[in-house]
Design an enzyme around this catalytic site. Structure first.
Site, PDB file in Angstrom:
ATOM      1  N   HIS A 178       0.862  -1.184   0.000  1.00 27.34           N
ATOM      2  CA  HIS A 178       0.000   0.000   0.000  1.00 27.34           C
ATOM      3  C   HIS A 178       0.900   1.235   0.000  1.00 27.34           C
ATOM      4  CE1 HIS A 178      -3.636   2.266   0.718  1.00 27.34           C
ATOM      5  NE2 HIS A 178      -3.011   2.930   1.666  1.00 27.34           N
TER       6      HIS A 178
ATOM      7  N   ASP B 221       0.641   5.195  -0.075  1.00 29.69           N
ATOM      8  CA  ASP B 221      -0.198   6.387  -0.053  1.00 29.69           C
ATOM      9  C   ASP B 221       0.388   7.399  -1.033  1.00 29.69           C
ATOM     10  OD1 ASP B 221      -2.195   5.635   1.813  1.00 29.69           O
ATOM     11  OD2 ASP B 221      -0.687   5.737   3.392  1.00 29.69           O
TER      12      ASP B 221
ATOM     13  N   ASP C 187      -7.961   1.166   2.161  1.00 31.45           N
ATOM     14  CA  ASP C 187      -7.586   2.083   3.239  1.00 31.45           C
ATOM     15  C   ASP C 187      -8.416   3.363   3.268  1.00 31.45           C
ATOM     16  OD1 ASP C 187      -6.041   2.908   5.419  1.00 31.45           O
ATOM     17  OD2 ASP C 187      -4.650   4.003   4.151  1.00 31.45           O
TER      18      ASP C 187
ATOM     19  N   HIS D 181      -6.870   9.342  -0.772  1.00 30.64           N
ATOM     20  CA  HIS D 181      -7.516   9.188   0.540  1.00 30.64           C
ATOM     21  C   HIS D 181      -6.754   9.740   1.750  1.00 30.64           C
ATOM     22  CE1 HIS D 181      -5.427   5.139   0.300  1.00 30.64           C
ATOM     23  NE2 HIS D 181      -5.053   5.531   1.494  1.00 30.64           N
TER      24      HIS D 181
HETATM   25 ZN   LIG Z   1      -3.612   4.665   2.710  1.00 36.54          ZN
END
Ligand SMILES: [Zn+2]
Length: 1015
Positions: A285, A287, A397, A602
């Protein structure tokens, strides 16, 4: 001779004592019931801290050799390799520290592998608290991040004479950690002066046999500890491990194979047929921006993915699910060599693009059209780059999921959805892990939450057991996902995670684990789906509810830029459709959309990012506003050329453009000569209620009441507003400037006043009522300087209803106004788009806004959340001047019949007034829709950028089944229904009739129509 009591017996038999083996153990073993000491003994044998002089861990690495030379150069910029290696390098040494935060150090490392290491596995080991990338021969080859358990670049697994023994590597060291550089805690604002130390840089011999034995023992120890004393497998694992320690002479590797055989024997004891199967999929993951800026994410992608490629070369079974088209696009642009390797592994179906969206966006706040574009931009990218679209939506997420998403997924070729974030719920445990999720229109998608409640697993026994134990759909499905790999800041899978799971593939007492793919998992789940439950409506996250309000300027930028792109598309399409020389600005629009979509990531749109990211995001909005204004100007010029050109003798006039699909009557202000402003009512007056709407505010209550709350969450500052904040309400009553009439009436009446908020903030408001306008507008300016306070505005209304209605993407939904159950009170702070409404039969009050998202309705009080003041991860969050507008709209009848939806659009999409020359502008309308229930949301060129093809998107907004006629004055040759990816539907051709095109809608149905024009 020693005979092990269980499976080791078989294994032992294959290994008669080797000649030269130093081990000679007593024939009879002392037999004690020593569970506790045996456990701790094995622990110490593996310890990185204790007894490393004589335990197994201490033997992991053999001889070491420092670099021949080490030099560096430092830069505040993130620069390409070619530029970096041309710089002047100065000497450096291990132990030196570098910084400050966000700088980059490039190291030149010259290495010479000793001749004596022939036949050995040789690693280049690099340890630092910054994130590193190894470059070799101009290509990135290995990401090195200590926090992600990656400190080795494998030079050779068995050094040959013929291999070069001397080589030069470059290491690009980012002065930030895996999670940025928070001062004191992870989410604290970054420490601008942090230094990053180089603690190791050397060649070492890696003892692979020691490593394998360590992994065996680790798993046995975990089984022994975690399966518990009621489980005999726990004891079998423990005593096998204990025997292995007995057998191993750490100074004599020839004793290792027999010990390994003991482990292999227990790992190969199989499960019964009923055992649960875990589908392990590598994942990382990343970001797209969070505790680090966008630019660093580009390097995070490269570091993480090059590591995955190295792992895939050594482990052809490894699969890796990778989302976010934007990140692929970054790597394609900045690391073309790596991208080519990734494409090869995509072709081998090991590197698996998933998700179908441009970024993993916020699941609540983007508009319906933005959500469509997330998929459209994403899926088109995946189709173009990898020859296929994604079949699952991947959003592990994000802070809640709109009830409109199932329909949007289905419209974009997706029937499967994976997330896990609802496991973060603070109040209620979500009752399913595998279920059907049904949206507001009735569309359903098969949804899976990995029961381990994480997207960053490490392939450990504990996680396997949790996955089985936690699964809420036992007896209904027998398969689940496990996503392994370091995440959030990147990192991804490691060799050790894979090696752990290889041993656990089918071992009695543990679930089966297979390296799998999202497609394989969902295919099995689809087969098992007959007994699955259905969840209807939104997937509301009972946490992070402050993210609807934090970083108000980002929210405002999002809403405004959504409007700008809408208007540019409508006007450009009409300009194009009317023929002439106008070129639809397809590539500029794509670029602007991609910036807007990126900011919907997000941790950006929710406002949970550091100040550097906020600055970047606001910069992108500025860019969209700037280019958008130019594109709009060009479209208007082309569309209305004759009307705008000055003609001799003509008087000055105003051309009014309406980008919404209905007639409007509004007061607009015109700037006259010498800058004077005049008001004017434009368009045709549609009949209004006679103004005798009943009293809306109960006696003794005040509408437009500001209230300030203490806002100190438990940890996640920018994210969370906690339920207890409601107990700290203080009405704002200190008047700075009393109410005064600023416009006395006629077309517009207005009053203004100022308030003191808290200790040092001020609010000035102008309240405006326009003739013909059914709502009262509150133009608000706030000088906001608070700390940990939450400002809301409240409207107590004389309405009784147990449910309030909130606008969401392409529709609306209801949420309770009471706190009966835990599911109700967990929604004390919710989100809405342009409006919310509280209605009883025959009457109601709506609250409209132009850039707010946080809201609530409790009892008869409608609240709009205006500003927060969290201090982490951005200490300056929201400390600024703010300007926003909301409006209150009392209405007779239902909100649908009263036109609340249209009014909210009107407030968000102001009329464009353009100075024109001709006194009489002829009215022209491009589209009209026969039903007020249907909103024509989008008008754009189709995705293939053919000048003769136009796409229009409409949705049913009332929650009704209705037939609507779409009429257009454009020269339409052919019309067909298509999906959200603009692919024509089978039997989707629409007859062109006198009344237009007949479209049938069920509640909240979104329809996309492709119009082919006559040229
Ligand atoms: Zn995230």
């Amino acid at each position: 001779l020693w005979f092990p009591p269980f499976p080791g017996g078989r294994a032992r038999a294959r290994h008669p004592g080797k000649p030269g083996c130093k081990r000679s153990r007593p024939a009879i073993m002392a037999a004690l019931k020593h569970r506790r000491t045996a456990l701790e003994r094995v622990e110490k044998f593996l310890s990185e801290i204790y007894f490393t002089d004589c335990n197994l861990r201490g033997r992991l690495f053999g001889d070491r050799c420092p670099p021949v030379s080490l030099s560096f150069f430092q830069t505040p910029r993130r620069i390409p390799y070619d530029e970096a290696v041309g710089q002047e390098f100065r000497p450096a040494k291990v132990g030196d520290s570098f910084g400050p935060t966000w700088e980059t150090c490039w190291f030149k490392v010259e290495l010479s592998i000793p001749q004596a290491w022939a036949g050995r596995e040789v690693h280049f080991v690099w340890e630092s608290d910054g994130e590193g990338m190894v470059w070799r021969d101009g290509q990135p080859v290995q990401g090195l991040t200590k926090e992600g358990e990656k400190t080795s670049y494998i030079l050779t697994s068995s050094l040959k004479e013929s291999e070069p023994h001397s080589l030069t590597l470059y290491v690009e060291l980012a002065c930030n950690g895996l999670f940025g550089a928070g001062k004191g805690s992870m989410i604290a604002p970054p420490d601008p002066d942090r230094r990053f130390t180089l603690s190791k840089a050397e060649l070492v011999i890696f003892n692979r046999d020691v490593y394998e034995l360590l992994v065996d023992l680790e798993i046995l120890l975990d089984m022994a500890q975690l399966l518990g004393e009621e489980n005999q497998r726990s004891f079998q694992a423990l005593y096998t491990a204990n025997q292995m320690v007995n057998m191993c002479d750490v100074t004599d590797p020839s004793t290792f194979p027999a010990a390994r055989d003991l482990a292999a024997a227990i790992f190969s004891q199989r499960n019964g047929e009923s055992q649960h199967t875990i589908h392990a999929v590598g994942h990382c993951h990343i970001d797209s921006a969070w505790l680090w800026p966008y630019e660093e994410t580009i390097r995070k992608c490269a570091r993480s993915w090059v590591t995955v490629v190295r792992l895939m070369e050594r482990n052809p079974e490894l699969t890796f699910a990778c989302s976010q088209a934007q990140q692929f696009e970054w790597v394609r642009t900045w690391y073309p060599g790596l991208y080519t390797q990734i494409q090869e592994f995509v072709a081998k179906e090991q590197f698996i693009p998933v998700g179908g969206t441009w970024v993993e966006m916020d699941g609540n706040l983007p508009s319906g059209e933005s959500m469509v574009r997330q998929f459209l931009q994403g899926q088109l990218f995946f189709q173009e780059q990898f020859g296929r679209i994604c079949s699952e939506f991947w959003l592990p997420d994000t802070f809640g999921y709109s009830a409109q998403l199932p329909q949007l997924m289905r419209g974009c070729g997706i029937r499967r959805f994976l997330t896990q974030k609802l496991s973060w719920n603070l109040v209620n445990t979500f009752p399913h892990h595998t279920f059907f999720w049904e949206g507001i229109d009735g569309s359903r998608v098969l949804t899976h939450f990995p029961p381990g409640d994480s997207y960053g697993m490490h392939g450990r026994v504990e996680e396997m057991l949790k996955t089985v134990k936690n699964n809420k759909d036992k007896g209904r499905v027998n398969h689940s996902a496990l996503l392994f790999g370091f995440g959030d800041g990147g990192g991804g899978p490691t060799q050790k995670m894979l090696d752990r799971m290889k041993r656990m593939s089918d071992t009695d007492g543990l679930p089966r684990v297979q390296i799998s793919t999202p497609d394989r998992l969902f295919s099995v789940l689809e087969k098992e789906s007959s007994q699955l439950c259905t969840w209807v409506g939104e997937l509301f996250l009972e946490l992070h509810n402050g993210t609807y309000t934090t970083q108000a300027q980002i929210k405002k930028g999002n809403r405004e830029c959504e409007r700008i792109l809408h208007d540019v598309e409508v006007l450009s399409t009409l300009a194009m459709a009317r023929g002439g020389m106008f070129q639809y600005p397809a590539s500029q629009l794509q670029q602007l959309w991609r910036l807007l979509l990126l900011n919907q990531f997000h941790d950006v749109l929710p406002g949970s990012c550091i100040q550097l990211v906020v600055e970047d995001a606001l910069q992108y909005y500025t860019e969209i506003r700037r280019v958008g204004a130019r594109l709009q100007e060009e479209a208007v010029q082309s569309l209305c050329r004759e009307l705008l050109q000055p003609k001799a003798g003509s008087t000055k006039s105003t051309l009014v453009l309406n980008t919404l699909p209905w007639e409007r009557t509004e007061v607009i202000s015109r700037t006259g000569p010498a800058g004077t402003e005049t008001l004017e009512s434009v368009s045709v007056l549609s009949p209004q209620e006679d103004g005798s709407i009943r009293e809306s505010v109960p006696d003794g209550c005040y509408a437009n009441q500001f209230a300030l709350f203490d806002d100190v969450p438990l940890y996640w500052d920018a994210w969370d507003v906690m339920d207890y904040h409601l107990e700290t309400r203080k009405p704002v009553t200190m008047l700075l400037k009393p109410l005064e009439i600023t416009l006395a009436g006629g077309l517009r009446g207005s009053v203004s006043f100022s308030l003191q908020i808290g200790k040092s903030s001020t609010l000035t408001q102008e309240i405006i009522l326009d003739a013909t306008c059914p709502y009262l507008r509150f133009l608000t300016q706030v000088e906001w300087k608070e700390a940990h306070k939450f400002l809301k505005v409240e409207f107590p209304v004389q309405v009784r209803s147990t449910n309030a209605t909130y606008e969401i993407q392409f529709g609306h939904l209801q949420r309770p106004t009471h706190w009966n159950t835990s599911w109700d009170w967990a929604r004390f702070e919710v989100w809405a788009h342009k409006w919310l409404d509280l209605s009883e039969h025959g009457f109601g009050v709506a609250l409209l806004n132009d850039c707010k998202y946080g809201a609530s309705a409790h009892g008869n009080i409608l609240s709009l959340s205006l500003l927060r003041a969290p201090k982490s991860p951005d200490a300056t969050a929201d400390i600024a001047h703010h300007q926003f507008t909301y409006a209150v709209m009392p209405h007779l009848g239902s909100f649908q019949d009263a036109g609340v939806i249209q009014c909210a659009y009107n407030m968000n999409f102001p009329l464009h007034a353009v100075p024109a020359s001709s006194a009489q502008c002829p009215a022209w309308s491009a589209f009209s829709v026969s039903s007020p229930a249907v909103v024509l949301e989008t008008v754009k060129q189709d995705r293939t950028h053919q000048p003769e093809a136009v796409v229009v998107r409409l949705y049913e907004a009332h929650g009704s089944t209705v037939v609507a006629w779409l009429q257009t004055s454009l020269p339409v040759k052919e019309a067909m229904l298509c999906d959200l990816l603009e692919r024509p539907a089978a039997q989707g051709r629409l007859p062109l009739e006198q009344r237009g095109m007949r479209l049938s809608f069920t509640p909240f149905r979104v329809l996309t129509v492709l119009l082919v024009l006559r040229r």
